[in-house]
Scaffold this motif. Structure first.
Motif, PDB file in Angstrom:
ATOM      1  N   LYS A   1       0.807  -1.223   0.000  1.00 38.75           N
ATOM      2  CA  LYS A   1       0.000   0.000   0.000  1.00 38.75           C
ATOM      3  C   LYS A   1       0.838   1.269   0.000  1.00 38.75           C
ATOM      4  O   LYS A   1       0.448   2.281  -0.588  1.00 38.75           O
ATOM      5  CB  LYS A   1      -0.934  -0.011   1.211  1.00 38.75           C
ATOM      6  N   GLY A   2       1.989   1.231   0.662  1.00 42.23           N
ATOM      7  CA  GLY A   2       2.837   2.416   0.679  1.00 42.23           C
ATOM      8  C   GLY A   2       3.366   2.750  -0.696  1.00 42.23           C
ATOM      9  O   GLY A   2       3.344   3.906  -1.128  1.00 42.23           O
ATOM     10  N   ARG A   3       3.853   1.743  -1.413  1.00 42.82           N
ATOM     11  CA  ARG A   3       4.365   1.971  -2.763  1.00 42.82           C
ATOM     12  C   ARG A   3       3.230   2.329  -3.718  1.00 42.82           C
ATOM     13  O   ARG A   3       3.412   3.145  -4.625  1.00 42.82           O
ATOM     14  CB  ARG A   3       5.119   0.753  -3.276  1.00 42.82           C
ATOM     15  N   ASP A   4       2.058   1.741  -3.519  1.00 40.63           N
ATOM     16  CA  ASP A   4       0.902   2.109  -4.347  1.00 40.63           C
ATOM     17  C   ASP A   4       0.594   3.598  -4.191  1.00 40.63           C
ATOM     18  O   ASP A   4       0.281   4.294  -5.168  1.00 40.63           O
ATOM     19  CB  ASP A   4      -0.330   1.292  -3.955  1.00 40.63           C
ATOM     20  N   ALA A   5       0.665   4.088  -2.945  1.00 44.74           N
ATOM     21  CA  ALA A   5       0.396   5.499  -2.691  1.00 44.74           C
ATOM     22  C   ALA A   5       1.457   6.383  -3.345  1.00 44.74           C
ATOM     23  O   ALA A   5       1.142   7.431  -3.921  1.00 44.74           O
ATOM     24  CB  ALA A   5       0.341   5.758  -1.183  1.00 44.74           C
TER      25      ALA A   5
END
Length: 329
Positions: free
Chosen positions: A89-93
């Motif tokens: 989720k962090g990299r997606d953001a």
């Protein structure tokens, strides 16, 4: 758990290698409310730079869709803080933020300035203004600096300052040289202040607006051409925030983290959200969304910033070529 246990844990961590964890603790355990206010002011300051304020005004995102833009910004930044920059989720953001930013003509100087606000304003709020229940240590300031240096690298920003002092000097110099009134910047400022007032009960909305104005420094008041807040409001806001800090100091430490997802002021996604569908998608967007817009293979891998889309696009291309071959046959 004792009041300073989180501080002690931070000081057992490495300020560079563990900078993500340090920011996680500071943001979700030690100073969740303060960090929210400081980062909010950091973003607000950028509206006073003509190239930024006018761009935001033209997109209508901060004036016509203020609540959603507030929510999207908080959740995208919050997911990076919560999950870091590794796959998930962090990299997606991070990917979604890069895609949005690269859809517009934003100078490297403006990127550097915005990054500096995120580094400097939490330190000023907690240490310089005295609104934190304790001061940040030099070790913690180094952790914050390294976190945003890493984020800046993954955003493709060039010539990133190396130390907190360099970030501070960049911010002060850039504001002195660039702050200026624009219609777009003022419109975005007005819309933001109007939204902030809705976070309080209607019966105190007038007082909330005056309080919000009272914590803005003179350079912002002058640039946006607001009437200066009275000396009484300035002093009252300062006293209130310092009294709050004294109360918080005597409270038990927060054992469960408080993340952006739990913020009641975020109202656009009552049934949940999908990071890939958040933010802006300009009709004339020049970014190919299946590649990393800043070419960090070390972060995204050789397949680009969205491997599933890349694979899908590849399959579609192969199918198209096969169909053309059949037609020629």
């Amino acid at each position: 758990m004792k009041r300073f246990d989180w501080r002690d844990e931070i000081h057992r961590l490495d300020a560079e290698a563990d900078c993500v964890r340090i920011v996680q603790i500071l943001t979700s355990h030690e100073f969740p409310w303060d960090m929210g206010r400081a980062l909010g002011i950091a973003l607000y300051r950028t509206y006073a730079v003509p190239s930024i304020g006018e761009l935001l005004g033209r997109t209508d995102e901060f004036t016509g869709k203020t609540q959603k833009r507030y929510d999207d910004t908080a959740l995208i930044l919050g997911n990076m803080m919560r999950y870091g920059f590794e796959p998930g989720k962090g990299r997606d953001a991070l990917r979604r933020m890069n895609q949005m930013h690269r859809s517009y003509d934003i100078s490297n100087d403006d990127y550097r300035y915005v990054l500096s606000t995120f580094v400097v304003m939490p330190v000023r709020w907690l240490n310089d203004y005295g609104y934190g229940w304790r001061r940040l240590s030099d070790h913690e300031i180094s952790g914050i600096t390294n976190y945003y240096r890493k984020l800046g690298k993954y955003m493709g920003i060039k010539d990133i300052p190396e130390t907190y002092e360099e970030f501070r000097d960049l911010l002060d110099t850039y504001e002195k040289e660039n702050f200026a009134y624009t219609e777009g910047g003022r419109a975005v400022s007005d819309a933001t202040l109007d939204l902030m007032v809705t976070f309080y009960p209607p019966r105190v909305s007038g007082l909330a607006r005056k309080f919000s104005m009272a914590i803005l420094d003179d350079s912002l008041i002058r640039t946006f051409r607001y009437d200066p807040p009275g000396r009484g409001w300035r002093k009252g806001a300062d006293i209130a925030l310092k009294l709050r800090a004294k109360v918080v100091r005597r409270m038990k430490p927060r054992e469960e983290p408080l993340w952006a997802d739990l913020n009641p002021n975020i109202r656009s996604y009552p049934d949940g959200y999908d990071i890939d569908k958040m933010g802006t998608f300009p009709a004339t967007c020049p970014v190919r969304h299946n590649v990393d817009p800043v070419a960090h293979e070390e972060l995204y891998g050789a397949e680009g910033d969205h491997p599933r889309e890349a694979a899908s696009s590849g399959a579609d291309a192969e199918a198209s070529e096969a169909a053309k071959a059949d037609d020629r046959a």
